[in-house]
Scaffold this motif. Structure first.
Motif, short mmCIF file in Angstrom:
data_model
loop_
_atom_site.label_atom_id
_atom_site.label_comp_id
_atom_site.label_asym_id
_atom_site.label_seq_id
_atom_site.Cartn_x
_atom_site.Cartn_y
_atom_site.Cartn_z
N PHE A 154 0.79 -1.23 0.00
CA PHE A 154 0.00 0.00 0.00
C PHE A 154 0.82 1.27 0.00
CE2 PHE A 154 -4.49 -0.64 0.00
CZ PHE A 154 -4.68 -1.93 0.46
N LEU A 155 2.12 1.19 0.03
CA LEU A 155 2.92 2.41 0.10
C LEU A 155 3.84 2.50 -1.12
CD1 LEU A 155 4.00 2.53 3.85
CD2 LEU A 155 2.11 3.73 2.74
N ALA B 126 -11.22 -7.91 6.71
CA ALA B 126 -11.20 -6.57 6.12
C ALA B 126 -10.67 -6.61 4.69
CB ALA B 126 -10.35 -5.64 6.98
N SER B 127 -9.66 -7.43 4.46
CA SER B 127 -9.09 -7.53 3.12
C SER B 127 -10.09 -8.13 2.14
CB SER B 127 -7.82 -8.39 3.18
OG SER B 127 -7.24 -8.53 1.91
N LEU B 128 -10.81 -9.16 2.57
CA LEU B 128 -11.81 -9.79 1.70
C LEU B 128 -12.92 -8.81 1.37
CD1 LEU B 128 -12.91 -12.28 0.27
CD2 LEU B 128 -13.98 -12.97 2.43
N LEU C 135 -7.18 -0.37 6.07
CA LEU C 135 -6.00 0.39 6.50
C LEU C 135 -5.89 0.42 8.02
CD1 LEU C 135 -6.32 3.24 3.90
CD2 LEU C 135 -4.33 1.72 4.12
N ASP C 136 -7.02 0.45 8.70
CA ASP C 136 -6.97 0.43 10.16
C ASP C 136 -6.39 -0.88 10.68
OD1 ASP C 136 -7.85 3.00 10.67
OD2 ASP C 136 -9.97 2.43 10.80
N THR C 137 -6.61 -1.99 9.96
CA THR C 137 -6.01 -3.25 10.40
C THR C 137 -4.52 -3.30 10.08
OG1 THR C 137 -6.42 -4.49 8.33
CG2 THR C 137 -8.20 -4.45 9.96
N LEU C 138 -4.06 -2.46 9.17
CA LEU C 138 -2.65 -2.41 8.81
C LEU C 138 -1.88 -1.38 9.64
CD1 LEU C 138 -2.95 -2.61 4.91
CD2 LEU C 138 -1.96 -4.37 6.40
N LEU D 287 2.56 -0.34 8.29
CA LEU D 287 2.88 0.78 7.41
C LEU D 287 3.86 1.73 8.10
CD1 LEU D 287 -0.76 1.54 6.17
CD2 LEU D 287 0.90 -0.05 5.19
N ALA D 288 4.87 1.17 8.75
CA ALA D 288 5.75 1.95 9.62
C ALA D 288 6.43 3.13 8.95
CB ALA D 288 6.79 1.04 10.27
#
Length: 290
Positions: free
Chosen positions: A66-67, A168-170, A185-188, A271-272
């Protein structure tokens, strides 16, 4: 519009144009960022952007999960306080580089081997995030690599099976709405304050969900794919809230394969580099110290 090959990340030509245009607009707004144009590494057109910085060893930022470069302009500015920054989007991921995916994770290493001499004549620290870390791990040790920082690294272990992330991804893959993108994104990410609204990357996640095929985090690399980085400083870190590459999951392989412990970034998830760029900057300083 014709549908593109499954080997490509985009579902259609129109989708590729939409994603690339979004990235170009974001990158074009950053007046302190320059483009090297499209270089061809291992047969794959690759966009590389540079930002001037302090006197420390330059860093090459390879992002994943995602980044892309367009999401990490703010992080690049934090790192540039110490050193020049180069950013390259990986092939086969949403962004500005080639849309074709390597058939095996080691293909990212082949790409990085070819890319390095095209973008630098001086040694750099390779900062690999998620799939970018798998690229670093499968590249050949080179005099152009002064050291490595692997953040939320793919390749050292198979991603953990987290039920909330998987749900969430599904949901996001089936229906990439704004709400589904923010939930994913909140789960990541690390927990955000109550009432803070949608995740800041939700617009990007919605765009990617509509126009791109799923980009799973690479699993455990095969033994022969790992390179011997003995003699090079290597630092491994992950977010305290990373559901995929947890500190507990990475501890043993990091010690066994790289001879290093795992640094835990307290206020970050998967997503550090986006969530905690100041901590990533500090970890780069540890690589400098060897």
């Amino acid at each position: 519009m014709p549908t593109l090959s499954p080997a490509r990340v985009y579902r259609s030509d129109a989708g590729e144009i939409a994603v690339r245009s979004w990235c170009e607009q974001e990158l074009g707004r950053a007046r302190d960022l320059s483009s090297l144009g499209a270089v061809v590494a291992d047969g794959r057109p690759t966009r590389v952007h540079t930002m001037p910085g302090g006197p420390a060893t330059p860093v090459l930022l390879l992002s994943g999960a995602f980044l892309g470069s367009a999401n990490l302009i703010g992080a690049a500015r934090v790192l540039a306080a110490d050193r020049p920054v180069l950013m390259a989007d990986l092939p086969g991921l949403p962004g500005t580089s080639d849309s074709r995916r390597p058939s095996r994770p080691i293909g990212y290493g082949d790409w990085l081997d070819a890319l390095l001499p095209l973008v630098t004549s001086d040694p750099v620290i390779v900062l690999g995030h998620s799939t970018g870390a798998a690229a670093a791990l499968t590249a050949l040790p080179s005099p152009l690599v002064a050291g490595m920082l692997l953040v939320n690294p793919a390749g050292l272990a198979a991603p953990a099976s987290d039920a909330e992330y998987m749900r969430a991804s599904l949901a996001w893959r089936i229906s990439p709405t704004w709400r589904a993108g923010s939930r994913l994104l909140d789960t990541l990410s690390a927990p955000r304050p109550a009432g803070s609204g949608s995740h800041p990357l939700t617009g990007w996640a919605t765009l990617v969900g509509r126009h791109c095929r799923s980009c799973p985090v690479p699993g455990l690399l095969r033994g022969e794919d790992f390179r011997d980085w003995t003699g090079k400083p290597v630092v491994v870190a992950t977010g305290a809230h990373d559901r995929l590459m947890t500190p507990a999951l990475l501890g043993s392989p990091a010690r066994r394969l790289l001879g290093t412990d795992v640094h835990v970034i307290e206020d970050a998830g998967h997503l550090a580099p986006y969530e905690a760029p100041e901590r990533v900057r500090d970890l780069l300083r540890e690589v400098d110290r060897g």
